[in-house]
Design a protein around this motif. Structure first.
Motif, PDB file in Angstrom:
ATOM      1  N   ASP A 103      35.236  30.657  44.682  1.00  0.00           N
ATOM      2  CA  ASP A 103      36.504  30.446  43.974  1.00  0.00           C
ATOM      3  C   ASP A 103      36.307  30.437  42.462  1.00  0.00           C
ATOM      4  O   ASP A 103      37.131  30.990  41.720  1.00  0.00           O
ATOM      5  CB  ASP A 103      37.171  29.140  44.425  1.00  0.00           C
ATOM      6  CG  ASP A 103      37.764  29.243  45.820  1.00  0.00           C
ATOM      7  OD1 ASP A 103      38.024  30.376  46.289  1.00  0.00           O
ATOM      8  OD2 ASP A 103      37.968  28.186  46.447  1.00  0.00           O
ATOM      9  N   GLY A 107      37.912  33.142  39.916  1.00  0.00           N
ATOM     10  CA  GLY A 107      38.660  32.716  38.726  1.00  0.00           C
ATOM     11  C   GLY A 107      38.135  33.374  37.461  1.00  0.00           C
ATOM     12  O   GLY A 107      38.915  33.786  36.591  1.00  0.00           O
ATOM     13  N   ARG A 111      40.072  35.717  34.917  1.00  0.00           N
ATOM     14  CA  ARG A 111      40.159  35.278  33.516  1.00  0.00           C
ATOM     15  C   ARG A 111      39.627  36.352  32.565  1.00  0.00           C
ATOM     16  O   ARG A 111      40.205  36.592  31.508  1.00  0.00           O
ATOM     17  CB  ARG A 111      39.381  33.966  33.358  1.00  0.00           C
ATOM     18  CG  ARG A 111      39.436  33.342  31.997  1.00  0.00           C
ATOM     19  CD  ARG A 111      38.860  31.923  31.960  1.00  0.00           C
ATOM     20  NE  ARG A 111      37.463  31.825  32.385  1.00  0.00           N
ATOM     21  CZ  ARG A 111      37.046  31.346  33.556  1.00  0.00           C
ATOM     22  NH1 ARG A 111      37.918  30.918  34.460  1.00  0.00           N
ATOM     23  NH2 ARG A 111      35.761  31.289  33.844  1.00  0.00           N
TER      24      ARG A 111
END
Length: 176
Positions: A103, A107, A111
Motif C-alpha cells: 500500500d 501510494g 504521488r
C-alpha cells in the motif's frame, strides 16, 4: 624498404586491433526479474519477453531523496521513447521495513505519477541478481538482452539519454 615498413606497420596495427576485439568482454545477459512480491502498474514482465526492446531497469525506493530526484528523468524517458521501443521497469527495493508495504508503494507510485510497471522486490532477489548495491541505479539492456550501461546515483542524465537513443537506433536482433 619503405613499402616493407608500411606493410609491417599495417600488419601490426591489424593484429593489435584483432587482439583488442577478442579481449573485449561480451556484455553480460540481463538477469530475469526474480522473487518479485507484486507487480504494480502492469502485468508481470520477463527479460525473455522484452527481447527486441531496449529496457531501462530503475532500482529505487520511495523514501530515498536521490531516487525521488531521478524520477522526473526516468518518467521523461518513458514518455519520450516508449513508442520507439523503450520499456522502463521500476524495481522498488526497500531500504527500511515500512517500505515493504504494498500500500505504501502504491501510494508512492500515485504521488510521483509513475506510469510504468513497478516490480516490488522486498526480498532483494532481483537486486542481488544484478549485483546491485545502490539507490538509485539505472541499468540499460540492449535489444539482445545484454546489460550494456549502468549508472548509480544522480546525474549523467544527458549521457544516459544519449545511450538510450543509441540503443534504440540499433537494429533488432535476428529471429532465432
Amino acid at each position: 624498404m619503405k613499402s616493407l615498413i608500411n606493410t609491417l606497420l599495417a600488419a601490426t596495427a591489424l593484429s593489435a586491433a584483432s587482439v583488442a576485439a577478442m579481449a573485449a568482454p561480451m556484455a553480460p545477459t540481463a538477469p530475469e526479474f526474480t522473487g518479485i512480491d507484486k507487480w504494480l502498474n502492469g502485468d508481470p514482465l520477463t527479460m525473455r519477453q522484452l527481447r527486441g526492446k531496449v529496457v531501462l531497469v530503475d532500482f529505487w525506493t520511495y523514501t530515498c531523496i536521490n531516487c525521488v530526484r531521478t524520477l522526473p528523468y526516468v518518467k521523461s524517458w518513458h514518455e519520450k521513447f516508449k513508442d520507439q521501443g523503450l520499456v522502463v521497469v521500476g524495481v522498488h527495493t526497500p531500504e527500511y521495513p515500512f517500505e515493504r508495504s504494498t500500500d505504501n508503494v502504491k501510494g508512492a507510485i500515485k504521488r510521483f505519477g509513475i506510469p510504468y510497471a513497478v516490480a516490488q522486490d522486498n526480498q532483494y532477489a532481483t537486486w542481488n541478481a544484478y549485483g546491485n548495491r545502490y539507490w538509485p541505479a539505472v541499468y540499460l539492456i540492449d535489444k539482445q538482452g545484454r546489460v550494456v550501461y549502468q549508472h548509480f546515483g544522480e546525474g549523467e542524465y544527458a549521457q544516459t539519454e544519449a545511450k538510450i537513443r543509441a540503443l534504440l537506433a540499433e537494429p533488432a536482433p535476428a529471429a532465432q
